[in-house]
Design an enzyme around this catalytic site. Structure first.
Site, PDB file in Angstrom:
ATOM      1  N   ARG A 104       0.852  -1.180   0.000  1.00  0.00           N
ATOM      2  CA  ARG A 104       0.000   0.000   0.000  1.00  0.00           C
ATOM      3  C   ARG A 104       0.883   1.223   0.000  1.00  0.00           C
ATOM      4  NH1 ARG A 104      -4.230   1.099   4.853  1.00  0.00           N
ATOM      5  NH2 ARG A 104      -2.348   1.818   5.849  1.00  0.00           N
ATOM      6  N   THR A 108      -0.680   7.603  -1.280  1.00  0.00           N
ATOM      7  CA  THR A 108      -1.995   7.507  -1.947  1.00  0.00           C
ATOM      8  C   THR A 108      -2.901   6.476  -1.267  1.00  0.00           C
ATOM      9  OG1 THR A 108      -1.268   5.731  -3.404  1.00  0.00           O
ATOM     10  CG2 THR A 108      -0.899   7.979  -4.182  1.00  0.00           C
ATOM     11  N   ASP A 200       1.415  -2.476  12.340  1.00  0.00           N
ATOM     12  CA  ASP A 200       1.793  -2.894  10.986  1.00  0.00           C
ATOM     13  C   ASP A 200       2.071  -4.404  11.004  1.00  0.00           C
ATOM     14  OD1 ASP A 200       3.466  -3.542   8.651  1.00  0.00           O
ATOM     15  OD2 ASP A 200       3.332  -1.395   8.276  1.00  0.00           O
ATOM     16  N   ASP A 203       5.449  -5.674   9.411  1.00  0.00           N
ATOM     17  CA  ASP A 203       6.617  -5.318  10.236  1.00  0.00           C
ATOM     18  C   ASP A 203       6.679  -6.159  11.506  1.00  0.00           C
ATOM     19  OD1 ASP A 203       7.593  -3.465   8.482  1.00  0.00           O
ATOM     20  OD2 ASP A 203       6.715  -1.726   9.495  1.00  0.00           O
TER      21      ASP A 203
HETATM   22  C1  PRP Z   1      -0.933  -4.200   4.698  1.00  0.00           C
HETATM   23  C2  PRP Z   1      -1.820  -5.403   4.929  1.00  0.00           C
HETATM   24  C3  PRP Z   1      -2.753  -5.350   3.748  1.00  0.00           C
HETATM   25  C4  PRP Z   1      -2.927  -3.872   3.549  1.00  0.00           C
HETATM   26  C5  PRP Z   1      -4.225  -3.470   4.161  1.00  0.00           C
HETATM   27  O1  PRP Z   1       0.051  -4.479   3.784  1.00  0.00           O
HETATM   28  O2  PRP Z   1      -1.118  -6.606   5.033  1.00  0.00           O
HETATM   29  O3  PRP Z   1      -2.247  -5.970   2.587  1.00  0.00           O
HETATM   30  O4  PRP Z   1      -1.843  -3.219   4.229  1.00  0.00           O
HETATM   31  O5  PRP Z   1      -4.517  -2.162   3.875  1.00  0.00           O
HETATM   32  P1  PRP Z   1      -5.692  -1.751   2.885  1.00  0.00           P
HETATM   33  O6  PRP Z   1      -6.888  -2.577   3.257  1.00  0.00           O
HETATM   34  O7  PRP Z   1      -5.887  -0.294   3.207  1.00  0.00           O
HETATM   35  O8  PRP Z   1      -5.242  -1.979   1.484  1.00  0.00           O
HETATM   36  P2  PRP Z   1       1.249  -3.453   3.478  1.00  0.00           P
HETATM   37  O9  PRP Z   1       0.875  -2.569   2.357  1.00  0.00           O
HETATM   38  O10 PRP Z   1       1.649  -2.780   4.754  1.00  0.00           O
HETATM   39  O11 PRP Z   1       2.391  -4.376   2.933  1.00  0.00           O
HETATM   40  P3  PRP Z   1       3.233  -5.510   3.680  1.00  0.00           P
HETATM   41  O12 PRP Z   1       2.288  -6.671   3.937  1.00  0.00           O
HETATM   42  O13 PRP Z   1       4.275  -5.833   2.688  1.00  0.00           O
HETATM   43  O14 PRP Z   1       3.790  -4.962   4.974  1.00  0.00           O
HETATM   44  N1  URA Z   2      -1.752  -2.462   7.242  1.00  0.00           N
HETATM   45  C1  URA Z   2      -1.319  -2.924   8.436  1.00  0.00           C
HETATM   46  O1  URA Z   2      -0.338  -3.683   8.511  1.00  0.00           O
HETATM   47  N2  URA Z   2      -1.970  -2.513   9.533  1.00  0.00           N
HETATM   48  C2  URA Z   2      -3.037  -1.724   9.488  1.00  0.00           C
HETATM   49  O2  URA Z   2      -3.608  -1.411  10.550  1.00  0.00           O
HETATM   50  C3  URA Z   2      -3.477  -1.266   8.234  1.00  0.00           C
HETATM   51  C4  URA Z   2      -2.820  -1.650   7.125  1.00  0.00           C
END
Ligand code: PRP
Ligand code: URA
Length: 209
Positions: A104, A108, A200, A203
């Site tokens: 994400r 944006t 997160d 992370d």
């Molecule tokens: C996080 C999570 C989802 C997304 C959720 O991923 O694992 O995929 O955000 O947010 P949304 O519903 O607003 O799209 P992230 O983009 O942090 O990537 P990562 O899993 O690589 O840390």
């Molecule tokens: N992605 C995450 O990992 N945590 C949140 O709370 C939202 C998006």
């Protein structure tokens, strides 16, 4: 409208408390996410069709039921969805695993795709999309759209937590998709993080912060 199933089970609630706790480190966090995923697999597969087979127990011939060869596919959204794969595979060892890489964009908040590898027969499989977090819903929506473009007909979505906004997006864009959750939280903060949430997820799973 797709069903929303919140898994109302004391084991899940208990484990989720420690997933939420900011003092839980990556090792325990990973173990808990895995265990919750295994418990979720039980409910996500509740409607799998069965067929009758004849077997012999040590005492007698009898008819009994087995899962009727329905092919399953797990599709974790990278990265955080990876945390749910092993727990699901513990109960569904024959499932194939496809991966969709999305992150994400922090400005944006839109999902950016960077990887995709799916089983060839994706259209014949019952797919379970895995992502711990359904926040704005943008990532899950993009993954489901992508799977549909590749010919998928049967998709479920399993997440640990959802915000009402993300849930509404999936329900309105994908009325054919049932959503399985450990909990629905209050909402999103200014950075579109789920509140109270777990922080997160990627992370915390991989210790990158
Ligand atoms: C996080 C999570 C989802 C997304 C959720 O991923 O694992 O995929 O955000 O947010 P949304 O519903 O607003 O799209 P992230 O983009 O942090 O990537 P990562 O899993 O690589 O840390
Ligand atoms: N992605 C995450 O990992 N945590 C949140 O709370 C939202 C998006």
């Amino acid at each position: 409208m797709g069903k929303v199933i919140v898994l109302d089970h004391p084991l899940i609630k208990h484990k989720l408390t420690f997933v939420r706790d900011k003092n839980t480190g990556p090792k325990e966090f990973r173990e808990l996410v895995k265990e919750i995923s295994t418990l979720m697999a039980y409910e996500v597969t509740r409607d799998l069709p069965l067929e009758e087979v004849e077997i012999e127990t040590p005492l007698a011939k009898t008819k009994s039921q087995v899962i009727s060869g329905k092919k399953l596919g797990l599709v974790p959204i990278l990265r955080a969805g990876l945390g749910m794969v092993e727990g699901m595979l513990d109960l569904l060892p024959a499932a194939k695993v496809g991966h969709i890489g999305l992150y994400r964009d922090p400005q944006t908040l839109k999902p950016v795709e960077y990887y995709c590898k799916l089983p060839e027969d994706v259209g014949e499989r019952e797919l379970i999309v895995l992502d711990p977090m359904l926040a704005t819903g943008g990532s899950a929506d993009a993954a489901i759209n992508f799977l549909k473009k590749k010919g998928a007909h049967s998709i479920k979505l399993a997440c640990l937590l959802a915000a009402p906004r993300g849930l509404e997006l999936i329900q309105s864009n994908h009325p054919d998709v049932d959503v399985y959750l450990a909990a629905i939280d209050e909402g999103l903060n200014d950075h579109a993080y789920i509140v109270p949430g777990i922080g997160d997820a990627g992370d915390r799973l991989f210790g990158t912060k």
